[in-house]
Design an enzyme around this catalytic site. Structure first.
Site, PDB file in Angstrom:
ATOM      1  CG  HIS A   1     107.357  81.241  71.150  1.00  0.00           C
ATOM      2  ND1 HIS A   1     108.677  81.175  71.563  1.00  0.00           N
ATOM      3  CD2 HIS A   1     106.748  80.185  71.303  1.00  0.00           C
ATOM      4  CE1 HIS A   1     108.365  79.565  71.761  1.00  0.00           C
ATOM      5  NE2 HIS A   1     107.254  79.209  71.686  1.00  0.00           N
TER       6      HIS A   1
ATOM      7  CG  ASP B   1     112.631  76.922  77.424  1.00  0.00           C
ATOM      8  OD1 ASP B   1     113.823  77.475  77.140  1.00  0.00           O
ATOM      9  OD2 ASP B   1     112.167  77.377  76.878  1.00  0.00           O
TER      10      ASP B   1
ATOM     11  CG  ASP C   1     105.558  73.528  75.735  1.00  0.00           C
ATOM     12  OD1 ASP C   1     105.992  73.149  74.848  1.00  0.00           O
ATOM     13  OD2 ASP C   1     104.990  74.702  74.600  1.00  0.00           O
TER      14      ASP C   1
ATOM     15  CB  SER D   1     102.475  76.762  78.356  1.00  0.00           C
ATOM     16  OG  SER D   1     102.043  78.000  78.334  1.00  0.00           O
TER      17      SER D   1
ATOM     18  CB  THR E   1      99.945  82.889  68.932  1.00  0.00           C
ATOM     19  OG1 THR E   1     100.818  83.216  69.754  1.00  0.00           O
ATOM     20  CG2 THR E   1      99.460  84.324  68.720  1.00  0.00           C
TER      21      THR E   1
ATOM     22  CG  ASN F   1     105.619  72.911  69.559  1.00  0.00           C
ATOM     23  OD1 ASN F   1     105.445  72.023  69.559  1.00  0.00           O
ATOM     24  ND2 ASN F   1     105.706  73.477  70.800  1.00  0.00           N
ATOM     25  CB  VAL F   2      99.758  75.300  67.076  1.00  0.00           C
ATOM     26  CG1 VAL F   2      98.814  76.869  65.991  1.00  0.00           C
ATOM     27  CG2 VAL F   2     100.156  75.069  65.396  1.00  0.00           C
TER      28      VAL F   2
ATOM     29  CG  HIS G   1     108.856  75.674  70.275  1.00  0.00           C
ATOM     30  ND1 HIS G   1     108.685  75.783  71.465  1.00  0.00           N
ATOM     31  CD2 HIS G   1     109.422  74.289  69.888  1.00  0.00           C
ATOM     32  CE1 HIS G   1     108.782  74.697  72.123  1.00  0.00           C
ATOM     33  NE2 HIS G   1     109.399  73.243  71.434  1.00  0.00           N
ATOM     34  N   GLY G   2     106.260  78.435  67.780  1.00  0.00           N
ATOM     35  CA  GLY G   2     105.826  79.560  67.214  1.00  0.00           C
ATOM     36  C   GLY G   2     105.395  79.246  65.691  1.00  0.00           C
TER      37      GLY G   2
HETATM   38  O1  G3H Z   1     105.232  75.882  72.362  1.00  0.00           O
HETATM   39  C1  G3H Z   1     104.512  76.517  72.156  1.00  0.00           C
HETATM   40  C2  G3H Z   1     104.675  77.176  70.414  1.00  0.00           C
HETATM   41  O2  G3H Z   1     105.558  77.459  70.248  1.00  0.00           O
HETATM   42  C3  G3H Z   1     103.571  78.382  70.099  1.00  0.00           C
HETATM   43  O3  G3H Z   1     103.776  79.420  69.516  1.00  0.00           O
HETATM   44  O4  G3H Z   1     102.594  80.569  70.087  1.00  0.00           O
HETATM   45  O5  G3H Z   1     103.584  81.419  68.070  1.00  0.00           O
HETATM   46  O6  G3H Z   1     102.190  79.298  67.625  1.00  0.00           O
HETATM   47  P1  G3H Z   1     102.485  79.697  68.581  1.00  0.00           P
HETATM   48 ZN    ZN Z   2     106.771  77.330  71.849  1.00  0.00          ZN
END
Ligand code: G3H
Ligand code: ZN
Length: 275
Positions: free
Chosen positions: A174, A103, A81, A47, A227, A224-225, A202-203
Site C-alpha cells: 500500500h 479487513d 473498503d 475506505s 495513492t 484497487n488504486v 491491493h496497493g
Molecule cells: O484498498 C485500497 C488499495 O489497496 C489502494 O492502494 O493506495 O497503494 O493504490 P494504493
Molecule cells: Zn487496500
C-alpha cells in the site's frame, strides 16, 4: 444509469474491474469523468480511513457517491473498503454500498477467520458482496513488505469464512509512490488454481503497467488504486499554486487536481479494461 454492484461488475467482467479510492467530492467526480472517457465500468471505494478523515461520518461522501453513480453514463458500483469497525460495516447497506471489504488481516489466522466469518454472515444477510483479506500468520498486514498469502491457507480461509472475494498478498504494498513493485506471478498462479473466488490486488499504485496487465491475465479480478489519484491531485495542485502565489479561490487548483485524477483514471481503465 442505475447504480450497480461490485459483484455484478465482476460477474460480467471479461478481465478485471478497477476500483478507485475516493476521499473528496473531486475524487468522485474525477473517477466518474475518467470512467466515462474510457467507456468503462468502475468501482468507487470509500475506505474506513477516508471516513475517519470525513470527521467519522460516512453519509456525506456516500450520498455524493450514490448520486454521482446514478448520474454516470457508465456502470458505477460503490464499495466500502478496509473496514475494521463493526459499526461502520453495519452502515454499508443503508448508505448505498453493494459491497464491502472486511479487513481483519492484522489478526492471527484463527481470529481473522472468526471475525471475517461473522462479518460475512452479516453482509450476506444484507445482500452485500464481501471481500476478505488474509495476512501472514503472526498478525503482520498482508501487504507489509515481504508478506505473502499461502495458497493452502487461503483455500481453508475462503471455505471457512464464506467470503465472495479474497485480497491476496503477492508483492504489492500500500501507498507506494514509485511504480516499482514486483509481483510474484508464480504465487498468483497457485492462488488462482487453489481458489474459486475472485482475487483482489491491493496497493496497485506501486505496480508498473506490465505487471498489472500480467496480474490481470494471471487471475486478478479486482484492482484497487488509491495513492496514484492522490499523487495526481497533489502534483497538479502544487504546480498550480507554485505558479500562482496570489491564488485564493480553491476552484482554480481543485479543478486542476480533479482533471489530473480523471486522466489517471482514464489511463488506468484503458490499460485494464478489454475493448
Ligand atoms: O484498498 C485500497 C488499495 O489497496 C489502494 O492502494 O493506495 O497503494 O493504490 P494504493
Ligand atoms: Zn487496500
Amino acid at each position: 444509469m442505475p447504480l450497480t454492484t461490485t459483484g455484478e461488475l465482476i460477474t460480467r467482467a471479461r478481465a478485471a474491474v478497477t476500483a478507485f479510492n475516493v476521499i473528496t467530492l473531486e475524487h468522485i467526480e474525477a473517477v466518474v469523468t475518467g470512467a466515462e472517457a474510457a467507456g468503462a465500468p468502475v468501482v468507487l471505494q470509500v475506505s474506513e480511513n477516508a471516513v475517519k478523515f470525513r470527521q467519522g461520518r460516512l453519509l456525506p461522501l456516500a450520498r455524493a457517491a450514490v448520486v454521482a453513480a446514478q448520474q454516470a453514463a457508465v456502470p458505477v458500483a460503490l464499495h466500502l473498503d478496509h473496514v475494521q469497525s463493526d459499526s461502520l460495516l453495519r452502515q454499508a447497506a443503508d448508505a448505498g454500498f453493494g459491497s464491502v471489504m472486511y479487513d481483519a488481516s492484522r489478526l492471527p489466522y484463527a481470529e481473522n477467520l472468526a471475525a471475517t466469518r461473522a462479518a460475512v454472515d452479516w453482509a450476506h444477510s444484507q445482500g452485500l458482496w464481501i471481500e476478505g483479506e488474509l495476512g501472514e500468520i503472526g498478525g503482520k498486514g498482508a501487504h507489509a513488505p515481504g508478506a505473502r498469502t499461502d495458497p493452502a491457507e487461503a483455500r481453508s480461509f475462503v471455505a471457512g469464512s464464506g467470503v465472495d472475494a479474497l485480497a491476496v498478498a503477492i508483492g504489492s504494498v500500500h501507498a507506494m509512490t514509485t511504480r516499482t513493485a514486483a509481483l510474484d506471478h508464480a504465487l498468483l498462479g497457485r492462488l488462482a488454481a487453489a481458489l474459486d473466488v475472485p482475487l483482489v490486488l491491493h496497493g496497485s499504485s506501486g505496480v508498473p503497467d506490465h505487471e498489472l496487465t500480467a496480474a490481470v491475465a494471471g487471475g486478478i479480478t479486482k484492482v484497487n488504486v488509491g495513492t496514484a489519484l492522490n499523487q495526481a491531485m497533489t502534483g497538479a495542485i502544487r504546480e498550480h499554486l507554485d505558479a500562482r502565489p496570489e491564488a485564493v479561490d480553491p476552484r482554480g487548483y481543485l479543478a486542476e487536481g480533479r482533471e489530473a485524477m480523471a486522466r489517471t483514471v482514464e489511463r488506468t481503465l484503458r490499460l485494464l479494461t478489454p475493448s
